[in-house]
Design a protein around this motif. Sequence first.
Motif, mmCIF file in Angstrom:
data_model
loop_
_atom_site.group_PDB
_atom_site.id
_atom_site.type_symbol
_atom_site.label_atom_id
_atom_site.label_comp_id
_atom_site.label_asym_id
_atom_site.label_seq_id
_atom_site.Cartn_x
_atom_site.Cartn_y
_atom_site.Cartn_z
ATOM 1 N N LEU A 382 0.868 -1.176 0.000
ATOM 2 C CA LEU A 382 0.000 0.000 0.000
ATOM 3 C C LEU A 382 0.906 1.227 0.000
ATOM 4 C CD1 LEU A 382 -3.039 0.782 0.199
ATOM 5 C CD2 LEU A 382 -2.666 1.154 2.615
ATOM 6 N N SER A 383 0.952 1.950 -1.125
ATOM 7 C CA SER A 383 1.900 3.059 -1.195
ATOM 8 C C SER A 383 1.345 4.342 -0.584
ATOM 9 C CB SER A 383 2.379 3.285 -2.625
ATOM 10 O OG SER A 383 1.315 3.229 -3.519
ATOM 11 N N SER A 384 0.008 4.475 -0.498
ATOM 12 C CA SER A 384 -0.543 5.643 0.205
ATOM 13 C C SER A 384 -1.956 5.333 0.681
ATOM 14 C CB SER A 384 -0.545 6.870 -0.712
ATOM 15 O OG SER A 384 -1.428 6.669 -1.795
ATOM 16 N N GLY A 385 -2.405 6.129 1.665
ATOM 17 C CA GLY A 385 -3.767 5.981 2.177
ATOM 18 C C GLY A 385 -3.924 4.858 3.173
ATOM 19 N N ILE A 386 -5.196 4.464 3.373
ATOM 20 C CA ILE A 386 -5.545 3.388 4.313
ATOM 21 C C ILE A 386 -6.503 2.467 3.576
ATOM 22 C CG2 ILE A 386 -6.921 2.910 6.391
ATOM 23 C CD1 ILE A 386 -5.741 5.360 7.677
ATOM 24 N N CYS A 387 -6.372 1.171 3.788
ATOM 25 C CA CYS A 387 -7.265 0.208 3.126
ATOM 26 C C CYS A 387 -7.913 -0.657 4.202
ATOM 27 C CB CYS A 387 -6.454 -0.636 2.146
ATOM 28 S SG CYS A 387 -7.444 -1.867 1.296
ATOM 29 N N ARG A 388 -9.251 -0.766 4.158
ATOM 30 C CA ARG A 388 -9.965 -1.570 5.164
ATOM 31 C C ARG A 388 -10.727 -2.700 4.483
ATOM 32 N NH1 ARG A 388 -10.639 3.728 6.866
ATOM 33 N NH2 ARG A 388 -9.908 4.149 8.993
ATOM 34 N N GLU A 389 -11.059 -3.702 5.275
ATOM 35 C CA GLU A 389 -11.920 -4.783 4.763
ATOM 36 C C GLU A 389 -13.221 -4.161 4.273
ATOM 37 O OE1 GLU A 389 -12.734 -7.826 7.572
ATOM 38 O OE2 GLU A 389 -10.680 -8.525 7.668
ATOM 39 N N GLY A 390 -13.695 -4.623 3.120
ATOM 40 C CA GLY A 390 -14.981 -4.131 2.624
ATOM 41 C C GLY A 390 -14.879 -2.885 1.765
ATOM 42 N N ASP A 391 -13.676 -2.300 1.609
ATOM 43 C CA ASP A 391 -13.513 -1.083 0.789
ATOM 44 C C ASP A 391 -13.830 -1.365 -0.677
ATOM 45 O OD1 ASP A 391 -12.809 0.447 2.893
ATOM 46 O OD2 ASP A 391 -10.756 0.866 2.274
ATOM 47 N N SER A 416 -1.258 -13.436 8.800
ATOM 48 C CA SER A 416 -2.278 -13.369 9.857
ATOM 49 C C SER A 416 -3.266 -12.263 9.488
ATOM 50 C CB SER A 416 -1.651 -13.122 11.228
ATOM 51 O OG SER A 416 -0.818 -12.006 11.187
ATOM 52 N N ALA A 417 -4.540 -12.484 9.845
ATOM 53 C CA ALA A 417 -5.610 -11.568 9.434
ATOM 54 C C ALA A 417 -5.382 -10.176 9.992
ATOM 55 C CB ALA A 417 -6.943 -12.121 9.907
ATOM 56 N N CYS A 418 -5.847 -9.190 9.243
ATOM 57 C CA CYS A 418 -5.605 -7.794 9.622
ATOM 58 C C CYS A 418 -6.792 -6.988 9.125
ATOM 59 C CB CYS A 418 -4.287 -7.380 8.954
ATOM 60 S SG CYS A 418 -4.017 -5.652 8.785
ATOM 61 N N ARG A 419 -7.326 -6.098 9.957
ATOM 62 C CA ARG A 419 -8.521 -5.330 9.576
ATOM 63 C C ARG A 419 -8.168 -4.099 8.725
ATOM 64 N NH1 ARG A 419 -12.794 -7.020 12.994
ATOM 65 N NH2 ARG A 419 -13.010 -9.113 12.161
ATOM 66 N N VAL A 420 -7.086 -3.425 9.140
ATOM 67 C CA VAL A 420 -6.737 -2.149 8.497
ATOM 68 C C VAL A 420 -5.299 -2.193 8.000
ATOM 69 C CG1 VAL A 420 -6.575 0.351 8.816
ATOM 70 C CG2 VAL A 420 -8.275 -0.945 10.084
ATOM 71 N N LEU A 421 -5.095 -1.713 6.785
ATOM 72 C CA LEU A 421 -3.756 -1.655 6.204
ATOM 73 C C LEU A 421 -3.366 -0.186 6.055
ATOM 74 C CD1 LEU A 421 -1.650 -3.575 4.970
ATOM 75 C CD2 LEU A 421 -2.708 -3.196 2.756
ATOM 76 N N ARG A 422 -2.138 0.145 6.502
ATOM 77 C CA ARG A 422 -1.695 1.542 6.453
ATOM 78 C C ARG A 422 -0.592 1.730 5.428
ATOM 79 N NH1 ARG A 422 -3.782 0.567 11.068
ATOM 80 N NH2 ARG A 422 -4.996 2.178 12.103
ATOM 81 N N ALA A 423 -0.419 2.980 4.981
ATOM 82 C CA ALA A 423 0.583 3.300 3.956
ATOM 83 C C ALA A 423 1.941 2.723 4.319
ATOM 84 C CB ALA A 423 0.692 4.815 3.818
ATOM 85 N N GLY A 424 2.596 2.103 3.336
ATOM 86 C CA GLY A 424 3.940 1.554 3.543
ATOM 87 C C GLY A 424 3.945 0.095 3.951
ATOM 88 N N GLN A 425 2.754 -0.467 4.253
ATOM 89 C CA GLN A 425 2.717 -1.871 4.682
ATOM 90 C C GLN A 425 2.441 -2.800 3.500
ATOM 91 O OE1 GLN A 425 -0.281 -1.812 7.786
ATOM 92 N NE2 GLN A 425 1.159 -1.048 9.293
#
Length: 554
Positions: A382-391, A416-425
């Motif tokens: 994810l190069s920018s922003g935030i990504c959530r389940e269901g987006d 492992s499961a993750c709800r929110v992904l942040r920039a750089g991850q």
Amino acid sequence: MDSTRSEPLQGLPEAEDGNIEYKLKLVNPSQYRFEHLVTQMKWRLQEGRGEAVYQIGVEDNGLLVGLAEEEMRASLKTLHRMAEKVGADITVLREREVDYDSDTPRKITEVLVRKVPDNQQFLDLRVAVLGNVDSGKSTLLGVLTQGELDNGRGRARLNLFRHLHEIQSGRTSSISFEILGFNSKGEVVNYSDSRTAEEICESSSKMITFIDLAGHHKYLHTTIFGLTSYCPDCALLLVSANTGIAGTTREHLGLALALKVPFFVVVSKVDLCAKTTVERTVRQLERVLKQPGCHKVPMLVTSEDDAVTAAQQFAQSPNVTPIFTLSSVSGESLDLLKVFLNILPPLTNSKEQEELMQQLTEFQVDEIYTVPEVGTVVGGTLSSGICREGDQLVVGPTDDGCFLELRVCSIQRNRSACRVLRAGQAATLALGDFDRALLRKGMVMVSPEMNPTICSVFEAEIVLLFHATTFRRGFQVTVHVGNVRQTAVVEKIHAKDKLRTGEKAVVRFRFLKHPEYLKVGAKLLFREGVTKGIGHVTDVQAIAAGEAQANMGF
């Protein structure tokens, strides 16, 4: 520490930002002072994205005063209380004596404070592993992550190979990922107790993801793709003690410099050579690193003290290049590398990440899989922003330049499961029943309001690193920009007819196959046979989705 000096030693003054805090002493603070200290600790942890280093016995201006044993014990007790209050763990990194002709010995103690931020499962650091073929990259990763030494014939690396031909030849052709965990006390969490990757993630507070890249020249395109698309925080350049800088080592070194990826060097296989051979390899490395093209400051790590200093200096100045000498068979100096990796803080600061997170979502697609009962899965960063389940996002560009709607069903980070992904991850996203045939590496998934621009023609300011003849109009090269990899033709070289090795120019390229999503300022690398060049995108000629096919000349 030199104990014959009678006047106080002077270190560097404390920086306002960053994750290093100097404290002279912390003996029985009042309640008000304690609350202030806790707030200060939270700030330092935030600056270091979950890690901070406290140096006790040092004044704010960097004066190494030192504390008597009683005061040091009381200060560490207070530090412990502060860490408990913010939910962090502390580990003593090292103690040093300072002697000012006094009867009582005075010490400085350096302490690592680690707390996993509330909004993520672990601290994450991505390390790309580079080096010539047969320098022992996969073996070293096998030893680090499996926790058992190699038998000298490559047993440790067998767990890392993904393809049958790799096991048969003992050479990596694909990009594989290995994880090494550290718990909050700085102890290694790996597969030694037959743990699964999920268990390692659960019991680690810091994860090092090693991106094992191919060393063989034949797979150089894979190595470049790994360095440009997986956005590693830093790189580990492996050099075999018995062969020195050979084969693709120089190319890999050049790639790391061109892409501005900070790197450290590991000299492996020291058990096979005489001490003089190892010293010769280290001297050769130091010479290359000090050359005008590199401008690095080599730092040989021989003790735990060096490893702590190296990690802190490496994070503060990208010019410092630590050098480790170790063996994957005898295990010699392997611990020093673990100490370094445990202390190494994130190389981007929290402010940069905050700014990236406030932008619109953009996810680079690097890998595509089909997983039974899950459907289509894409891996990338994810190069920018935030990504959530269901987006709801759009993915593209397709061959005709369109973007297609899709929904993110679930997200996984390091298995492992993750709800929110942040920039750089980096993560894998499950897309349900989305048709895999519509996806390819090099696509992006962005939020619909971004209104992404695509192009088949773009301009870049380039430097020609090496070319056998002259580089002119009509020449075809493979262009790498982030996760994009495609053949492009040179349409025009501004203000020149042709280019020779070492020359700079603005060049217009046209993609041959399909349009791509590019951003101005993105780093660019191109190659064709022995021809190599680097640069950055200066202009993109945006096209609307419908015009794409006409523009590609179909």
